[in-house]
Design a protein around this motif. Structure first.
Motif, PDB file in Angstrom:
ATOM      1  N   ARG A 236      24.215  11.219  15.131  1.00 33.53           N
ATOM      2  CA  ARG A 236      24.143  10.884  13.706  1.00 33.53           C
ATOM      3  C   ARG A 236      24.949  11.876  12.880  1.00 33.53           C
ATOM      4  NH1 ARG A 236      18.739   9.921  15.168  1.00 33.53           N
ATOM      5  NH2 ARG A 236      18.060  11.860  14.197  1.00 33.53           N
ATOM      6  N   ALA A 237      24.861  13.174  13.201  1.00 33.35           N
ATOM      7  CA  ALA A 237      25.625  14.189  12.479  1.00 33.35           C
ATOM      8  C   ALA A 237      27.124  13.957  12.670  1.00 33.35           C
ATOM      9  CB  ALA A 237      25.227  15.587  12.940  1.00 33.35           C
ATOM     10  N   SER A 238      27.509  13.598  13.869  1.00 27.85           N
ATOM     11  CA  SER A 238      28.914  13.312  14.152  1.00 27.85           C
ATOM     12  C   SER A 238      29.398  12.115  13.342  1.00 27.85           C
ATOM     13  CB  SER A 238      29.096  13.059  15.645  1.00 27.85           C
ATOM     14  OG  SER A 238      30.417  12.723  15.933  1.00 27.85           O
ATOM     15  N   ASP A 239      28.577  11.096  13.244  1.00 24.63           N
ATOM     16  CA  ASP A 239      28.931   9.916  12.446  1.00 24.63           C
ATOM     17  C   ASP A 239      29.083  10.283  10.971  1.00 24.63           C
ATOM     18  OD1 ASP A 239      28.846   8.371  14.723  1.00 24.63           O
ATOM     19  OD2 ASP A 239      26.855   7.517  14.305  1.00 24.63           O
ATOM     20  N   ARG A 240      28.172  11.103  10.455  1.00 26.62           N
ATOM     21  CA  ARG A 240      28.262  11.513   9.045  1.00 26.62           C
ATOM     22  C   ARG A 240      29.502  12.375   8.811  1.00 26.62           C
ATOM     23  NH1 ARG A 240      22.665  11.757   9.822  1.00 26.62           N
ATOM     24  NH2 ARG A 240      22.731  13.993  10.207  1.00 26.62           N
ATOM     25  N   ALA A 241      29.851  13.227   9.765  1.00 23.45           N
ATOM     26  CA  ALA A 241      31.062  14.046   9.635  1.00 23.45           C
ATOM     27  C   ALA A 241      32.307  13.161   9.630  1.00 23.45           C
ATOM     28  CB  ALA A 241      31.130  15.072  10.762  1.00 23.45           C
ATOM     29  N   ALA A 242      32.309  12.138  10.466  1.00 19.95           N
ATOM     30  CA  ALA A 242      33.447  11.211  10.503  1.00 19.95           C
ATOM     31  C   ALA A 242      33.555  10.454   9.181  1.00 19.95           C
ATOM     32  CB  ALA A 242      33.301  10.242  11.670  1.00 19.95           C
ATOM     33  N   ASP A 243      32.414  10.042   8.617  1.00 15.69           N
ATOM     34  CA  ASP A 243      32.419   9.372   7.309  1.00 15.69           C
ATOM     35  C   ASP A 243      32.975  10.297   6.230  1.00 15.69           C
ATOM     36  OD1 ASP A 243      31.304   7.148   8.499  1.00 15.69           O
ATOM     37  OD2 ASP A 243      29.265   7.543   7.761  1.00 15.69           O
ATOM     38  N   TYR A 244      32.552  11.566   6.252  1.00 15.87           N
ATOM     39  CA  TYR A 244      33.035  12.541   5.283  1.00 15.87           C
ATOM     40  C   TYR A 244      34.554  12.701   5.404  1.00 15.87           C
ATOM     41  CZ  TYR A 244      34.036  17.032   3.111  1.00 15.87           C
ATOM     42  OH  TYR A 244      34.588  18.020   2.345  1.00 15.87           O
ATOM     43  N   THR A 245      35.041  12.799   6.627  1.00 11.98           N
ATOM     44  CA  THR A 245      36.470  12.975   6.865  1.00 11.98           C
ATOM     45  C   THR A 245      37.248  11.756   6.381  1.00 11.98           C
ATOM     46  OG1 THR A 245      36.018  14.396   8.756  1.00 11.98           O
ATOM     47  CG2 THR A 245      38.207  13.426   8.643  1.00 11.98           C
ATOM     48  N   ALA A 246      36.739  10.571   6.655  1.00 10.54           N
ATOM     49  CA  ALA A 246      37.411   9.343   6.208  1.00 10.54           C
ATOM     50  C   ALA A 246      37.459   9.279   4.684  1.00 10.54           C
ATOM     51  CB  ALA A 246      36.702   8.122   6.778  1.00 10.54           C
ATOM     52  N   THR A 247      36.373   9.664   4.043  1.00 13.64           N
ATOM     53  CA  THR A 247      36.332   9.672   2.576  1.00 13.64           C
ATOM     54  C   THR A 247      37.331  10.675   2.023  1.00 13.64           C
ATOM     55  OG1 THR A 247      34.011   9.030   2.602  1.00 13.64           O
ATOM     56  CG2 THR A 247      34.828  10.019   0.579  1.00 13.64           C
ATOM     57  N   ALA A 248      37.397  11.855   2.624  1.00 17.14           N
ATOM     58  CA  ALA A 248      38.326  12.888   2.168  1.00 17.14           C
ATOM     59  C   ALA A 248      39.770  12.429   2.344  1.00 17.14           C
ATOM     60  CB  ALA A 248      38.083  14.191   2.916  1.00 17.14           C
ATOM     61  N   ARG A 249      40.062  11.799   3.458  1.00 17.94           N
ATOM     62  CA  ARG A 249      41.422  11.299   3.682  1.00 17.94           C
ATOM     63  C   ARG A 249      41.796  10.225   2.670  1.00 17.94           C
ATOM     64  NH1 ARG A 249      41.224  11.179  10.184  1.00 17.94           N
ATOM     65  NH2 ARG A 249      41.777  13.358  10.491  1.00 17.94           N
ATOM     66  N   ALA A 250      40.863   9.325   2.382  1.00 22.86           N
ATOM     67  CA  ALA A 250      41.126   8.283   1.388  1.00 22.86           C
ATOM     68  C   ALA A 250      41.378   8.910   0.018  1.00 22.86           C
ATOM     69  CB  ALA A 250      39.959   7.302   1.331  1.00 22.86           C
ATOM     70  N   ARG A 251      40.590   9.934  -0.322  1.00 23.64           N
ATOM     71  CA  ARG A 251      40.771  10.623  -1.603  1.00 23.64           C
ATOM     72  C   ARG A 251      42.138  11.314  -1.656  1.00 23.64           C
ATOM     73  NH1 ARG A 251      37.678  14.714  -0.991  1.00 23.64           N
ATOM     74  NH2 ARG A 251      39.342  16.231  -1.028  1.00 23.64           N
ATOM     75  N   ASN A 252      42.530  11.928  -0.560  1.00 22.20           N
ATOM     76  CA  ASN A 252      43.809  12.636  -0.526  1.00 22.20           C
ATOM     77  C   ASN A 252      45.011  11.696  -0.594  1.00 22.20           C
ATOM     78  OD1 ASN A 252      42.664  15.184  -0.426  1.00 22.20           O
ATOM     79  ND2 ASN A 252      42.560  15.194   1.801  1.00 22.20           N
ATOM     80  N   ARG A 253      44.819  10.439  -0.189  1.00 20.01           N
ATOM     81  CA  ARG A 253      45.909   9.466  -0.285  1.00 20.01           C
ATOM     82  C   ARG A 253      46.126   8.986  -1.717  1.00 20.01           C
ATOM     83  NH1 ARG A 253      43.953   7.675   4.909  1.00 20.01           N
ATOM     84  NH2 ARG A 253      42.556   6.242   3.876  1.00 20.01           N
ATOM     85  N   GLN A 254      45.120   9.158  -2.559  1.00 14.69           N
ATOM     86  CA  GLN A 254      45.240   8.744  -3.953  1.00 14.69           C
ATOM     87  C   GLN A 254      46.103   9.758  -4.713  1.00 14.69           C
ATOM     88  OE1 GLN A 254      43.971   5.855  -5.183  1.00 14.69           O
ATOM     89  NE2 GLN A 254      43.390   5.470  -3.058  1.00 14.69           N
ATOM     90  N   PRO A 255      47.143   9.306  -5.379  1.00 15.08           N
ATOM     91  CA  PRO A 255      47.996  10.255  -6.102  1.00 15.08           C
ATOM     92  C   PRO A 255      47.241  10.874  -7.293  1.00 15.08           C
ATOM     93  CG  PRO A 255      48.668   7.992  -6.545  1.00 15.08           C
ATOM     94  CD  PRO A 255      47.589   7.933  -5.507  1.00 15.08           C
ATOM     95  N   LEU A 256      47.624  12.103  -7.594  1.00 15.82           N
ATOM     96  CA  LEU A 256      47.028  12.787  -8.747  1.00 15.82           C
ATOM     97  C   LEU A 256      47.666  12.252 -10.026  1.00 15.82           C
ATOM     98  CD1 LEU A 256      47.030  16.464  -7.427  1.00 15.82           C
ATOM     99  CD2 LEU A 256      45.143  14.841  -7.432  1.00 15.82           C
ATOM    100  N   ASP A 257      46.887  12.171 -11.070  1.00 12.57           N
ATOM    101  CA  ASP A 257      47.369  11.723 -12.368  1.00 12.57           C
ATOM    102  C   ASP A 257      48.153  12.875 -13.006  1.00 12.57           C
ATOM    103  OD1 ASP A 257      47.631  10.261 -14.783  1.00 12.57           O
ATOM    104  OD2 ASP A 257      45.851  11.259 -15.582  1.00 12.57           O
ATOM    105  N   PRO A 258      49.433  12.657 -13.323  1.00  9.94           N
ATOM    106  CA  PRO A 258      50.247  13.747 -13.887  1.00  9.94           C
ATOM    107  C   PRO A 258      49.688  14.308 -15.197  1.00  9.94           C
ATOM    108  CG  PRO A 258      51.652  11.927 -13.186  1.00  9.94           C
ATOM    109  CD  PRO A 258      50.224  11.462 -13.072  1.00  9.94           C
ATOM    110  N   ALA A 259      49.142  13.448 -16.048  1.00 12.58           N
ATOM    111  CA  ALA A 259      48.579  13.929 -17.317  1.00 12.58           C
ATOM    112  C   ALA A 259      47.346  14.791 -17.060  1.00 12.58           C
ATOM    113  CB  ALA A 259      48.230  12.749 -18.230  1.00 12.58           C
ATOM    114  N   ALA A 260      46.497  14.355 -16.151  1.00 11.83           N
ATOM    115  CA  ALA A 260      45.306  15.138 -15.818  1.00 11.83           C
ATOM    116  C   ALA A 260      45.699  16.451 -15.160  1.00 11.83           C
ATOM    117  CB  ALA A 260      44.378  14.334 -14.908  1.00 11.83           C
TER     118      ALA A 260
END
Length: 185
Positions: free
Chosen positions: A59-83
């Motif tokens: 279960r801990a391994s599954d939650r770590a994989a979910d966290y990693t997938a979420t982080a990767r998805a977030r990192n693929r989103q470009p940063l807003d230049p104004a922000a």
């Protein structure tokens, strides 16, 4: 000359220790069949504990994989230049024009960045850290461009500030991963 034992002494000692443990575990008032059943029951308990630990680890391994997938998805989103510009002004103040920094004012810009990061990091989300890291990278790129003109003691201070920023960012990642993996009651 010492007579040699037919079995290695460590094997004899291990067998003796096993017998003593079995004897203490089951007592003198039981038959060999009863002691055998006691050992089976204890082995089942150990198997059950091992199974539970394995399930928790899965279960801990599954939650770590979910966290990693979420982080990767977030990192693929470009940063807003104004922000990012707003964030740079907030973190660097008068040093926000990173491309215009010189060898003389790059160290104070790092000092300002770390001062603000120390003050605000506990309230930051992972996305805030993404913006701060982007600003840090831009500042580091500028440092590389002017490094040959930076005084030695300023360069040493900058290297220390860089290490502190990376440590704070890694600490946040570890904290977030730990919370993601933690079993909820």
């Amino acid at each position: 000359m010492k007579p040699t034992a037919p079995f290695p002494s460590s094997l004899v000692q291990a067998a003796g220790l096993s017998f003593v443990c079995l004897f203490l575990l089951s007592g003198c008032d039981t038959t060999p069949r009863e002691r055998q059943e006691i050992v089976r029951q204890e082995a089942r308990k150990l198997d059950t504990l091992a199974d539970r630990a394995g399930d928790r680890l899965d279960r801990a391994s599954d939650r770590a994989a979910d966290y990693t997938a979420t982080a990767r998805a977030r990192n693929r989103q470009p940063l807003d230049p104004a922000a990012e510009a707003t964030f740079a002004t907030d973190l660097l103040g008068s040093y926000a024009a990173i491309d215009q920094l010189t060898a003389q004012n790059i160290e104070p810009a790092y000092t300002q960045l770390l001062r603000q990061t120390r003050a605000k990091r506990r309230q930051w989300t992972q996305r805030d850290w993404d913006y701060a890291t982007s600003i840090y990278r831009r500042l580091t790129d500028r440092f590389k461009a002017v490094r040959l003109d930076v005084v030695g003691r300023d360069e040493l201070r900058i290297r220390g500030l860089q290490a502190e920023f990376v440590a704070m960012e890694a600490g946040r990642d570890i904290k977030d991963l730990g919370e993601a993996v933690k079993e909820k009651p």
